[in-house]
Design a protein around this motif. Structure first.
Motif, PDB file in Angstrom:
ATOM      1  N   SER A 209      30.902  39.142  25.720  1.00 30.89           N
ATOM      2  CA  SER A 209      29.972  39.041  26.829  1.00 30.89           C
ATOM      3  C   SER A 209      30.392  39.948  27.960  1.00 30.89           C
ATOM      4  CB  SER A 209      29.901  37.594  27.324  1.00 30.89           C
ATOM      5  OG  SER A 209      29.434  36.754  26.301  1.00 30.89           O
ATOM      6  N   ALA A 210      29.430  40.275  28.809  1.00 28.34           N
ATOM      7  CA  ALA A 210      29.724  41.107  29.971  1.00 28.34           C
ATOM      8  C   ALA A 210      28.960  40.600  31.165  1.00 28.34           C
ATOM      9  CB  ALA A 210      29.350  42.564  29.698  1.00 28.34           C
ATOM     10  N   VAL A 211      29.453  40.897  32.354  1.00 27.58           N
ATOM     11  CA  VAL A 211      28.810  40.552  33.615  1.00 27.58           C
ATOM     12  C   VAL A 211      28.496  39.070  33.677  1.00 27.58           C
ATOM     13  CG1 VAL A 211      27.101  41.342  35.277  1.00 27.58           C
ATOM     14  CG2 VAL A 211      27.762  42.843  33.460  1.00 27.58           C
TER      15      VAL A 211
ATOM     16  N   LEU B 149      31.030  39.716  40.617  1.00 34.27           N
ATOM     17  CA  LEU B 149      32.387  39.328  40.997  1.00 34.27           C
ATOM     18  C   LEU B 149      32.576  39.235  42.509  1.00 34.27           C
ATOM     19  CD1 LEU B 149      34.598  41.337  38.463  1.00 34.27           C
ATOM     20  CD2 LEU B 149      33.883  38.946  38.362  1.00 34.27           C
ATOM     21  N   VAL B 150      31.522  39.504  43.258  1.00 40.74           N
ATOM     22  CA  VAL B 150      31.584  39.375  44.719  1.00 40.74           C
ATOM     23  C   VAL B 150      30.908  38.070  45.103  1.00 40.74           C
ATOM     24  CG1 VAL B 150      30.914  40.391  46.920  1.00 40.74           C
ATOM     25  CG2 VAL B 150      31.617  41.868  45.022  1.00 40.74           C
ATOM     26  N   GLU B 151      31.688  37.124  45.616  1.00 38.14           N
ATOM     27  CA  GLU B 151      31.186  35.776  45.858  1.00 38.14           C
ATOM     28  C   GLU B 151      30.337  35.706  47.126  1.00 38.14           C
ATOM     29  OE1 GLU B 151      34.883  33.680  45.832  1.00 38.14           O
ATOM     30  OE2 GLU B 151      34.986  33.638  43.630  1.00 38.14           O
ATOM     31  N   ARG B 152      29.571  34.609  47.249  1.00 42.64           N
ATOM     32  CA  ARG B 152      28.582  34.483  48.314  1.00 42.64           C
ATOM     33  C   ARG B 152      29.197  34.525  49.705  1.00 42.64           C
ATOM     34  NH1 ARG B 152      23.872  36.034  47.136  1.00 42.64           N
ATOM     35  NH2 ARG B 152      23.244  35.069  49.105  1.00 42.64           N
ATOM     36  N   GLU B 153      30.389  33.968  49.857  1.00 43.76           N
ATOM     37  CA  GLU B 153      30.990  33.910  51.200  1.00 43.76           C
ATOM     38  C   GLU B 153      31.710  35.199  51.590  1.00 43.76           C
ATOM     39  OE1 GLU B 153      33.983  32.083  48.284  1.00 43.76           O
ATOM     40  OE2 GLU B 153      31.810  32.109  48.613  1.00 43.76           O
ATOM     41  N   THR B 154      31.771  36.162  50.716  1.00 45.00           N
ATOM     42  CA  THR B 154      32.472  37.416  51.000  1.00 45.00           C
ATOM     43  C   THR B 154      31.792  38.171  52.132  1.00 45.00           C
ATOM     44  OG1 THR B 154      33.146  37.576  48.678  1.00 45.00           O
ATOM     45  CG2 THR B 154      33.276  39.581  49.995  1.00 45.00           C
TER      46      THR B 154
ATOM     47  N   ARG C 164      39.076  38.360  28.500  1.00 47.16           N
ATOM     48  CA  ARG C 164      38.564  37.096  29.042  1.00 47.16           C
ATOM     49  C   ARG C 164      39.475  36.536  30.116  1.00 47.16           C
ATOM     50  NH1 ARG C 164      38.195  34.112  23.425  1.00 47.16           N
ATOM     51  NH2 ARG C 164      40.214  35.191  23.368  1.00 47.16           N
ATOM     52  N   ARG C 165      40.771  36.810  30.023  1.00 49.28           N
ATOM     53  CA  ARG C 165      41.716  36.314  31.018  1.00 49.28           C
ATOM     54  C   ARG C 165      41.879  37.279  32.193  1.00 49.28           C
ATOM     55  NH1 ARG C 165      47.176  34.052  28.614  1.00 49.28           N
ATOM     56  NH2 ARG C 165      47.307  33.459  30.810  1.00 49.28           N
ATOM     57  N   VAL C 166      41.559  38.542  31.957  1.00 48.17           N
ATOM     58  CA  VAL C 166      41.787  39.555  32.994  1.00 48.17           C
ATOM     59  C   VAL C 166      40.569  39.742  33.894  1.00 48.17           C
ATOM     60  CG1 VAL C 166      42.129  42.041  33.334  1.00 48.17           C
ATOM     61  CG2 VAL C 166      43.559  40.791  31.687  1.00 48.17           C
ATOM     62  N   ASP C 167      39.377  39.824  33.313  1.00 45.79           N
ATOM     63  CA  ASP C 167      38.178  40.107  34.096  1.00 45.79           C
ATOM     64  C   ASP C 167      37.902  38.984  35.094  1.00 45.79           C
ATOM     65  OD1 ASP C 167      34.670  40.125  33.649  1.00 45.79           O
ATOM     66  OD2 ASP C 167      35.807  41.656  34.722  1.00 45.79           O
ATOM     67  N   GLY C 168      37.867  39.325  36.367  1.00 50.26           N
ATOM     68  CA  GLY C 168      37.635  38.333  37.418  1.00 50.26           C
ATOM     69  C   GLY C 168      38.898  37.712  37.976  1.00 50.26           C
ATOM     70  N   LEU C 169      40.069  38.097  37.473  1.00 51.06           N
ATOM     71  CA  LEU C 169      41.336  37.523  37.934  1.00 51.06           C
ATOM     72  C   LEU C 169      41.614  37.899  39.390  1.00 51.06           C
ATOM     73  CD1 LEU C 169      44.084  36.115  37.053  1.00 51.06           C
ATOM     74  CD2 LEU C 169      44.946  38.456  36.766  1.00 51.06           C
ATOM     75  N   TRP C 170      42.103  36.935  40.166  1.00 44.23           N
ATOM     76  CA  TRP C 170      42.553  37.189  41.533  1.00 44.23           C
ATOM     77  C   TRP C 170      44.066  37.405  41.524  1.00 44.23           C
ATOM     78  CZ3 TRP C 170      39.435  38.063  45.545  1.00 44.23           C
ATOM     79  CH2 TRP C 170      38.130  37.557  45.518  1.00 44.23           C
ATOM     80  N   MET C 171      44.524  38.431  42.233  1.00 43.56           N
ATOM     81  CA  MET C 171      45.956  38.648  42.437  1.00 43.56           C
ATOM     82  C   MET C 171      46.218  38.722  43.938  1.00 43.56           C
ATOM     83  SD  MET C 171      46.891  41.486  39.469  1.00 43.56           S
ATOM     84  CE  MET C 171      48.636  41.454  39.870  1.00 43.56           C
ATOM     85  N   ASP C 172      47.239  38.004  44.409  1.00 46.23           N
ATOM     86  CA  ASP C 172      47.556  38.083  45.834  1.00 46.23           C
ATOM     87  C   ASP C 172      48.458  39.300  46.091  1.00 46.23           C
ATOM     88  OD1 ASP C 172      50.223  37.364  45.190  1.00 46.23           O
ATOM     89  OD2 ASP C 172      49.793  35.229  45.470  1.00 46.23           O
ATOM     90  N   ARG C 173      48.669  39.593  47.358  1.00 47.33           N
ATOM     91  CA  ARG C 173      49.392  40.808  47.731  1.00 47.33           C
ATOM     92  C   ARG C 173      50.799  40.828  47.149  1.00 47.33           C
ATOM     93  NH1 ARG C 173      52.443  41.672  52.306  1.00 47.33           N
ATOM     94  NH2 ARG C 173      51.602  39.789  53.274  1.00 47.33           N
TER      95      ARG C 173
END
Length: 444
Positions: free
Chosen positions: A11-13, A235-240, A354-363
């Protein structure tokens, strides 16, 4: 190591797996050029009555053996193929018209429109074939990705090399076969920086059309930046409030500043771009200038400085100054560099989209991963399953570009996208075709 890619059926997007299934293989009886690897003899040796084995084996000599196709069928024998020098040119890809349906009728699974996107970059050749899913989304039914290094040596010579062009043509032939095996409603086939900047880029694409049957268009840098944004919208959330999206390529790096604080948010994220730039530097060109196999800390710092100088010349770099301090501002990276960092961060034994796409990484996590890669020698990078031999000499150049970007737009959060130009192309093709207009979930 193979390029990071979804593979067929993925799947995509953010597409739901509940979307209608679409047959991915060619019709039964059609010869598959890859079927030979999976062919099996139909002899069932060992089951013959005793005493008949020798006789049956004699009869078998000289018998033609056909490779089974992907559906298990044996193709009918056809005429003997002509020598390569006399082989006919491949048939061009011809878009199929929209089938006419009664008012209010919905297409069946077999009638779903098929769309395709191909991206020939400086480092990779990638294809996605997809059908519309629920509103604003699609389901991938076939995919192909191969590292071809088309831009190898380009920064020094200004021309595409013969070996690099040969690799790319062979990959594009595979893509052409995949496209000709389907009824494609609409397709867009693009080439980016390598063909854009090479003296012989247009000549090469004429060869591609002759030998692979594919007509590619060279897109400009602004279009490339817009497509990258379109491919990552979900991948850009509503509150961004603000995003710096970057796509670190092989020969160029696209950066788009997205301001979501002004006016009503559009379904098309690209409508919120307030500034963009395309740096004429990517992982291949930077690694060729500074070296990619042996990278000292001094070499790495010099690469970062080189990119930082280019970013200082970007007049629109301050357009998001009013949101940089907000917790709702972040970076969004779509490239092999950030997906590789994410895979190393997760300590994956094998790359898993599946584990990488959309992952958040902090600084701090990004800092640790960059530091880890700088500390590894070439063989250690090769040994990592998320890097491998194909990326080991490029990944630190990508990290240098990333560090220069983080220096201009510091952020506590980085979101990783294993998606980009192809997904953006598919989204725009489907929206333009109106496939989501009357799906009961609103209008595009």
């Amino acid at each position: 190591m193979e390029d990071h890619d979804t593979g067929a059926g993925a799947s995509a997007v953010g597409v739901s797996g509940a979307s209608p299934a679409v047959p991915a293989g060619p019709p039964a009886g059609r010869f598959s050029r890859h079927a030979g690897a999976h062919a099996r003899h139909a002899d069932n040796q060992g089951e013959n009555p005793k005493g008949k084995t020798r006789k049956r084996r004699k009869r078998r000599r000289g018998r033609k053996v056909f490779a089974r196709d992907e559906n298990g069928g044996i193709p009918s024998p056809g005429p003997v193929a002509a020598p390569a020098s006399l082989a006919p040119e491949p048939a061009p890809i011809v878009p199929q018209p929209r089938p006419s349906l009664p008012n209010g009728a919905r297409p069946s699974h077999q009638e779903l429109a098929v769309f395709a996107a191909l991206d020939l970059g400086t480092n990779n050749c990638r294809l996605l074939v997809a059908v519309p899913a629920r509103h604003g989304q699609f389901r991938v039914i076939d995919a192909f990705s191969r590292i071809v290094r088309l831009g190898e040596g380009l920064s020094a010579s200004g021309r595409l090399g013969q070996a690099a062009m040969d690799r790319a043509v062979e990959a594009l032939k595979v893509c052409g076969d995949k496209l000709r095996n389907r009824k494609i409603r609409k397709a867009r086939l693009i080439a980016t920086e390598a063909c854009r900047s090479a003296e012989n880029g247009v000549d090469f694409l004429e060869r591609v059309e002759r030998e692979a049957g594919l007509k590619l268009e060279i897109i400009d840098r602004q279009t490339e930046a817009r497509l990258a944004v379109s491919g990552c919208g979900s991948l850009v959330e509503r509150e961004t409030r603000g995003v710096v999206l970057f796509d670190i390529g092989g020969g160029s790096s696209e950066i788009a500043l997205i301001d979501l604080t002004r006016g009503q948010r559009s379904p098309q994220l690209a409508n919120h771009i307030v500034s963009w730039t395309s740096l004429p530097v990517g992982v291949v060109s930077l690694a060729e200038r500074f070296g990619g196999r042996t990278v000292t800390r001094e070499t790495f710092a010099a690469m970062v400085d080189d990119v930082a100088v280019r970013l200082k010349a970007f007049d629109g770099r301050d357009r998001l100054a009013h949101v940089l301090a907000s917790p709702n501002f972040h970076l969004l990276g779509t490239s092999g560099t950030v997906t590789t960092l994410a895979g190393v961060h997760l300590d994956l034994e094998r790359y898993d989209r599946r584990r990488v796409d959309g992952l958040w990484m902090d600084r701090q996590s990004v800092d640790r991963m960059v530091e880890k890669l700088i500390g590894w020698d070439f063989q250690q990078r090769v040994a990592n399953p998320c890097i491998g031999a194909d990326r080991a000499d490029l990944v630190l150049a990508g990290c240098a570009i990333l560090e220069a970007i983080r220096g201009v737009w510091p952020s506590e959060r980085l979101r990783v996208a294993d998606r980009g130009l192809r997904e953006g192309i598919l989204s725009e093709l489907m929206a333009d075709d109106g496939v989501w207009r009357h799906d009961g979930r609103g209008r595009q």
